[in-house]
Design an enzyme around this catalytic site. Structure first.
Site, short mmCIF file in Angstrom:
data_model
loop_
_atom_site.label_atom_id
_atom_site.label_comp_id
_atom_site.label_asym_id
_atom_site.label_seq_id
_atom_site.Cartn_x
_atom_site.Cartn_y
_atom_site.Cartn_z
N SER A 82 0.85 -1.20 0.00
CA SER A 82 0.00 0.00 0.00
C SER A 82 0.88 1.24 0.00
O SER A 82 1.97 1.22 0.59
CB SER A 82 -0.88 0.02 1.26
OG SER A 82 -1.52 1.27 1.38
N TYR A 114 -2.07 -0.72 10.22
CA TYR A 114 -2.15 -1.14 8.81
C TYR A 114 -0.89 -0.74 8.06
O TYR A 114 -0.29 -1.55 7.35
CB TYR A 114 -3.38 -0.48 8.16
CG TYR A 114 -3.54 -0.79 6.69
CD1 TYR A 114 -3.86 -2.07 6.26
CD2 TYR A 114 -3.39 0.21 5.73
CE1 TYR A 114 -4.02 -2.35 4.91
CE2 TYR A 114 -3.55 -0.07 4.38
CZ TYR A 114 -3.86 -1.35 3.97
OH TYR A 114 -4.01 -1.63 2.64
#
Ligand code: NAP
Length: 245
Positions: free
Chosen positions: A138, A151
């Protein structure tokens, strides 16, 4: 001859979103594709849409032993493995004070431990086929944003797994790369996208001025997985319209 004809591609999280778009793109380029996930009904539906070049394995990558079973079943079905796409991921965001030990554990189990175990189990077959791995990380792994620590850290770990395993498997002819999506229109971002103010902030920070679509990410995965990228390894390629460069 199509670009991925005679190639077998395993995509975790292939039933929905980015994984599904990636499976669709590989199938259209001639690959045989196995998709995995925890929800059988979702996998059945996607497999039906993709046609007879595709099959599914139900499996939870956060659980010990699942990686070996998924790879064993892939080899039983198709006899080889050319590309492993670690697409399964989970992405709860929020203040650390509201984040339980259980959520932290399961996030790292899914986003880091699962991909590590899958690459380990897949390695003998990838060495045989001179294949490659694509980890879906990501852009958050580089960005700094309140509420993203768990995350973002899990995806940063997967970025570094990518570089270290590129070094480890390079001499065996196996490449390991990652694609780091920006904000993309899938289930994982459904809640965030409902918040118009938040969505506006993300789009405003994206130089190309829009949300990503799953196909944007899929195209980047195929680019890195193909022979044209045969000298590319250990790279994290952002596919996010310039968000968090
Ligand atoms: N969308 C974005 O903006 C964005 C941005 C950056 C990175 N990413 C990453 O892109 C990847 C794909 O996400 P997406 O955006 O396509 O969202 P998604 O549609 O929610 O896809 C996530 C997939 O992972 C599977 N999955 C989750 N936990 C699993 C587990 N423990 N075992 C097996 N499968 C599991 C889910 O299937 P089941 O629920 O059926 O198991 C689902 O198919 C993820 O790694 C995500 O972190 C997405």
């Amino acid at each position: 001859m199509k670009r991925f004809e005679n190639r077998v591609v395993l995509i975790t999280g292939g039933g929905t979103g980015i994984g599904k778009a990636t499976a669709t793109a590989f199938v259209s380029e001639g690959a045989k594709v196995i998709i995995t996930g925890r929800r059988q009904n979702v996998l059945e539906e996607t497999t039906k849409k993709l046609g007879e070049q595709t099959c599914f394995i139900v499996g939870d990558v956060s659980k010990k032993g699942e990686a070996k079973r998924i790879i064993d079943e892939t080899i039983e079905k198709f006899g080889q493995l050319d590309v492993l796409v670690n697409g399964a991921g989970t992405g709860a965001m929020g203040p650390l004070s509201e984040t339980s030990d259980e959520v932290i554990e399961s996030t790292f189990q899914t986003n880091v431990f699962g991909p590590l175990a899958l690459i380990r189990e897949a390695a003998p077959y990838l060495i045989e086929s001179k294949g490659n791995v694509i980890n879906i990380t990501s852009v958050m792994s580089k960005g700094v944003m309140a509420g993203s620590a768990m995350y973002a850290a899990s995806k940063a770990a997967l970025d570094h797994v990518t570089r270290c395993l590129a070094a480890e498997y390079g001499s065996s002819g196996v490449r390991v790369n990652a694609v780091a999506p920006g904000l993309t229109a899938t289930d994982i971002t459904a809640e965030l996208r409902k918040d118009e103010q938040m969505l506006g902030i993300f789009v405003a920070q994206t130089p190309m001025g829009r949300l990503g679509e799953p196909i944007d990410i899929a195209k980047t995965v195929l680019l890195l997985a193909g022979d044209e990228a045969g000298w590319v390894t250990g790279q994290v390629v952002q596919a996010g319209g310039g968000l968090m460069l």
